[in-house]
Scaffold this active site. Sequence first.
Site, short mmCIF file in Angstrom:
data_model
loop_
_atom_site.label_atom_id
_atom_site.label_comp_id
_atom_site.label_asym_id
_atom_site.label_seq_id
_atom_site.Cartn_x
_atom_site.Cartn_y
_atom_site.Cartn_z
N PRO A 66 0.83 -1.30 -0.13
CA PRO A 66 -0.03 -0.04 0.14
C PRO A 66 0.90 1.33 -0.14
O PRO A 66 1.91 1.35 0.63
CB PRO A 66 -0.90 -0.06 1.44
CG PRO A 66 0.04 -1.04 2.15
CD PRO A 66 0.72 -1.75 1.09
N HIS A 67 0.49 2.23 -0.79
CA HIS A 67 1.33 3.39 -0.76
C HIS A 67 0.62 4.82 -1.14
O HIS A 67 -0.54 4.40 -2.02
CB HIS A 67 2.37 3.00 -1.76
CG HIS A 67 1.71 2.97 -3.36
ND1 HIS A 67 1.46 1.67 -3.52
CD2 HIS A 67 1.48 3.80 -4.32
CE1 HIS A 67 0.89 1.45 -4.85
NE2 HIS A 67 1.05 2.72 -5.15
#
Length: 210
Positions: A66-67
């Site tokens: 996730p980013h």
Amino acid sequence: MKITELLTKETVLLSIEGNGKHTLINELIDLLDRAGKLSDREQFKAAILKREQQSSTGISNGIAIPHAKDSSVKKPAIAFGKSNAGVDYKALDGKPTQLFFMIATPDRANQIHLEVLSRLAIILMSEEVRQKLITASTVDEILNTIDYYDDGEKKRSPDYWSNENFRCGHVMSNRDCTYINGSWFTKRKNEWAGGDIKIKMKLFKNRVDE
């Protein structure tokens, strides 16, 4: 820049308590917030969830990255967490996810964002690396493993590069490129690569700079 310049002892979680996607996202964001990497926790969470709505950042082989790039991030950072049992993260291969790397970068730090995604992808496509991270029992083991495999291919075993995920066809050698978000990356120069290159490493459906 090495991965362990962004991933530190303060942002490593050896055992994720939650068994749901939103719970573990909260746990990783809490790590970043307690480490002083965020100016606004809720704003960053909204950016992470917005990115997840586009397509899951849960990729194959038990990995999720996730980013988000957002103004709520004070300085680039990575949070890591693992789940021995695995979490239903809606991964692209439909399997439980065990290893989580959350990347946080300021909204204008595009090059760092791309570089970290590229390097993590290359490191984590190796089963050798994944198994060492899963079986690690201390924070130092996690950091040392990442540092070791991020320190150049001369230290890696011959089997590291045997996985077909690294085969990029006849244009480039099998150690030079990786596929991220619909674009090709060269590993050594971190530049966009063109040409007739084929590789079995599709990480996300959308470009990372969107």
